[in-house]
Design an enzyme around this catalytic site. Structure first.
Site, PDB file in Angstrom:
ATOM      1  N   ASP A 225       1.295 -14.287   2.505  1.00 51.04           N
ATOM      2  CA  ASP A 225      -0.080 -13.887   2.788  1.00 51.04           C
ATOM      3  C   ASP A 225      -0.041 -12.438   3.247  1.00 51.04           C
ATOM      4  OD1 ASP A 225      -2.809 -13.922   3.172  1.00 51.04           O
ATOM      5  OD2 ASP A 225      -2.811 -15.786   4.302  1.00 51.04           O
ATOM      6  N   TRP A 226      -1.157 -11.765   3.132  1.00 57.58           N
ATOM      7  CA  TRP A 226      -1.188 -10.316   3.350  1.00 57.58           C
ATOM      8  C   TRP A 226      -0.911  -9.994   4.821  1.00 57.58           C
ATOM      9  CZ3 TRP A 226      -1.052 -11.521  -1.241  1.00 57.58           C
ATOM     10  CH2 TRP A 226      -1.251 -10.647  -2.297  1.00 57.58           C
TER      11      TRP A 226
END
Length: 828
Positions: A225-226
């Site tokens: 995930d970012w």
């Protein structure tokens, strides 16, 4: 370019260990790195799942907006979901996007989860089936899908750091199960979440290696995930393959040094690069040759937006059909469908009627080319046939909405919208452009930019005390006609990307405005490291009198042949980054529904929410129709249902409580950083059955425009352990209209040697029949529905002996029961 392992290894041999390591973090926020030596171009990623935004947050770059994921699950129609996946793939290819960051396979563990709209359901089997359908639809057209967020990332509170404690059996049978279904469907990427599971952050967790890559044989890419990668060596030694975003992740040069120092084995990095190259080859992004459709014409995020082609009629028609297919008729006392031939006046009531909420808040948000409100849809359906009266009612609880282009003008050009300027440290203008509204999440960066300024000339249509606001972080100010309203420094309390870059909190001030007297509103925020650049300017007129609004609505309802009252949640109630604290729609909206229902027994309450809400007036209205967040065609699709052109096809993918206190699982708040999943296997309808509680509406519940009798259940006398079981259910249409019924099958295991739910969902099939006709639904119960995870043996096992098979229209109504004898070895 071939995709054989030998070819991949040949390409890998062209790169030094350092070059290999550098391929494994992003080049930009949404792009992977290119490698000219291999003919490898950048891969472009985009958020989903209700639409494909592309690389930029820009309202001029529009995207087809589908109903929310919870609405897609409510269709219980995998063929339709697969078709919608194809529509998303076409959008991705048009925008030069290779990888769609969808579907979200986390579960509706608690009704308070803030991101329910982006997830499918409370049940692992239904979630897995619908998620797999979306994966197939997207990937059939050459775009890669991403199963996220692996794993147990089922709430938003402290989501960056929360340590979920879940027992091994529940993890295997409940939370990992939808991801296994996505891998079986061939998903190309899996996203590791922010959270930790049992003490280890997911980007370094052993669960990435096993069961994902080992037992399941996943040969795709595990992407973070970012911003979820916060360290180098432990994450690089794990099953994580790609750290996003770049180029400043903890991998990059740090990973190259770790490989050179021997802290991270070269063969570990090589496996990750092989996976990335395998993905690129599948996407047509590796080697010589013409670029694929998804690889062509890639505009940078700072380039002027390309014009949006008109939405094809077939896209609109499919999105509209999905609205009706997912809408759930929760209750109906002979009011729906409304007959346009017998209507002279229809009252459409509520703020959500005119400004229907079409999507949830957070990183999944897109800018649709248009949005059809419920009011728009009703007016179009009744044009030339009946008069439509609209009463807005009270303003929903929550912050002021962003400025829209219809409420202000650019002070420089005089055209609708706002003026965006980028200023240097001395206040000199570096760049200026007109934008459509006050929500600017990515103002264009230019060299020397120091301050974002948004100005607008307000044109008040209501006199009185307005609420004006500016959202963002850092030093901000707000002025009206040169008079300061607020100024201060507002540091971010979190580094959650969804809060910093998408949904920053607003600061508010009040000001008196008069009709016919324009006022110049100017908001400024300074750009500082770690604060993003999102800037949002909002304005709300004085709230209508809380007592007068219901009375006005009641008068309109009393004078109409039917009333449609629309209520729902706000973007600050259901949004990524936050869990809910209540399921209430608020006192003002509840009072509005009660007042309208008391004035007209032919009142339809339309609920505009992404997840469960309390409906204390549900027995007082003539019908309750759940609209979810219905996407851009919402109003037309709902009008199709309201006036009988389409049957409400939806069934609840999640159990709805009458009151929050009744729900078996409500905890989303960690204690000392930990969130225990003490309920184990008993999530959703399983938990309700365990505690012998009765909800407002069960998982699987939903009415159509006809009635059904469930007449006979046929089960084979015996089945082998580890085999699928086919059961048949005969149902009869006992009503006066043709219709569709979703026949559901549940399992129970009396006298089990291991802990079990009272019963659990195992399969379904949809059938259609004419009035009076009997049809037989053939339901495949997969072998996995009968197996359990044996913690001691660390293996799947199936109990032999007598099982119970139940069938009916919902988890709470299973009138048909039969026994099944399972024989053979105790294996999975």
């Amino acid at each position: 370019m071939g995709t054989s392992d030998e070819e991949i290894d040949r390409l890998l041999g062209k790169l030094t260990p350092r070059a290999r390591a550098l391929l494994l973090d992003g080049a930009t926020t949404w792009r992977t790195r290119a490698e000219p030596a291999l003919g490898l171009r950048e891969l472009v990623m985009s958020d989903g799942p209700a639409g494909v935004r592309g690389e930029a947050w820009d309202e001029r770059i529009t995207s087809v907006l589908l109903p929310s994921a919870s609405a897609l699950a409510a269709t219980w129609d995998e063929d339709l979901v697969e078709s919608l996946g194809g529509l998303l793939a076409a959008e991705a290819r048009r925008k030069g996007v290779d990888v769609l960051l969808a579907p979200t396979l986390n579960l509706h563990r608690s009704p308070l989860g803030g991101r329910h709209f982006e997830c499918f359901s409370e049940d692992p089997e239904l979630t897995g089936r619908v998620g797999a359908a979306l994966v197939r639809g997207v990937q059939a057209h050459g775009v890669a899908a991403t199963a996220k967020h692996y794993v147990a990332n089922d709430s938003e509170t402290d989501r960056l750091t929360v340590d979920v404690r879940v027992d091994e059996r529940a993890l295997r049978e409940v939370y990992l199960a939808p991801f296994e279904a996505a891998v079986d469907a061939g998903v190309r990427l899996v996203m590791a979440g922010y959270n930790a599971v049992d003490g280890t952050t997911m980007t370094a967790n052993a669960l990435l290696s096993d069961p994902l890559k080992g037992e399941w044989g996943f040969d795709g890419v595990v992407v973070s995930d970012w911003g979820a990668v916060r360290s180098t060596e432990d994450t690089a030694r794990s099953g994580l393959d790609l750290a996003m975003p770049g180029p400043d992740s903890p991998w990059g040069e740090a990973l190259a040094r770790a490989v050179a120092d021997g802290a991270v084995p070269e063969d570990t990095v090589d496996d990750k690069v092989r996976r990335l190259l395998r993905l690129a080859a599948w996407l047509g992004a590796l080697g010589e040759g013409e670029p694929t459709a998804s690889g062509a014409a890639r505009a940078g995020t700072e380039a002027p937006p390309a014009p949006r082609p008109a939405v094809a009629p077939r896209e609109r028609a499919l999105a509209r059909r999905a609205v009706a297919a997912g809408s759930v008729l929760l209750a109906n006392r002979g009011v729906l469908p409304l007959d346009p031939g017998h209507l002279r006046t229809v009252a459409v009531i509520g703020a959500h009627a005119a400004r229907t909420r079409t999507q949830g808040g957070g990183s999944a948000g897109v800018f649709p080319p248009h949005e059809v409100s419920v009011l728009d849809g009703v007016r179009a359906a009744l044009r030339g046939r009946a008069r439509v009266v609209h009463v807005p009612g009270p303003r929903p609880d929550g912050p002021a909405p962003p400025l829209g282009h219809d409420a202000c003008t650019d002070p420089r050009s005089g055209l609708p919208g706002v003026l965006l300027r980028m200023l240097d440290a001395d206040g000199r203008e570096l760049y200026a452009e007109r934008r459509r509204g006050g929500r600017l999440l990515e103002p264009r960066l230019v060299p020397g930019a120091h301050t974002v300024e948004i100005s607008a000339r307000l044109r008040p249509r209501t006199a009185g005390r307005w609420t004006l606001g500016v959202a963002g972080f850092g030093r901000m100010s707000l002025a009206l006609d040169g008079r300061p309203l607020l100024a201060g420094d507002f540091p971010p309390p979190t580094d959650d990307p969804a809060v910093v870059h998408v949904n920053p909190p607003a600061q508010y001030a009040g000001a008196d405005l008069a009709v016919g007297q324009d006022a110049l509103l100017v908001a400024r925020r300074e750009l500082a490291p770690g604060t993003g650049r999102a800037t949002v300017v909002s304005a709300a007129p004085p709230a209508p009198d809380a007592a007068a609004s219901p009375a006005e609505a009641a008068r309109a309802a009393a004078g109409a042949d039917a009333a449609i009252v629309v209520v729902g949640t706000t973007e600050h109630g259901e949004c990524e980054g936050y869990d809910r604290t209540t399921l209430s729609l608020g006192a003002t909206q509840n009072a509005l529904v009660r007042a309208v229902a008391a004035a007209n027994p032919r009142t339809v309450a339309v609920v505009n929410s992404g997840g469960p809400v309390e409906l204390p007036w549900r027995d007082a209205v003539g019908a309750v129709l759940l609209a979810w967040f219905p996407g851009q065609e919402g109003g037309d699709g709902l009008a199709d249902v309201l006036f009988g052109r389409a049957e409400p096809g939806g069934r609840l993918p999640t159990t709805w409580p009458a009151a929050l206190a009744d729900a078996p699982v409500t905890r989303t708040l960690p204690a000392d950083g930990r969130l225990p999943y003490d309920e184990g296997l008993h999530v959703g309808h399983r938990g309700w059955l365990r505690h012998t509680r009765v909800p407002a509406y069960w998982f699987g519940h939903g009415l159509g425009y006809t009635t059904w009798a469930h007449e006979e259940l046929t089960v084979p006398p015996r089945a082998g352990a580890g085999e699928d079981v086919t059961v048949r259910v005969r149902v009869r249409n006992t009503g006066a209209r043709p219709g569709r019924e979703v026949v559901q099958v549940y399992l129970a295991r009396p006298g089990s040697a291991v802990e079990r739910p009272v019963r659990w969902f195992a399969g379904y099939a949809a059938v259609r029949a004419r009035p009076g006709e009997s049809v037989t639904a053939t339901v495949r119960v997969p072998a996995r529905a009968l197996r359990h995870w044996c913690v001691r043996e660390r293996a799947w096992r199936t109990e032999t002996g007598r099982w119970r098979v139940l069938a009916g229209p919902s988890a709470g109504e299973v009138p048909l029961v039969a026994d099944l004898e399972v024989v053979g070895p105790r294996t999975g």
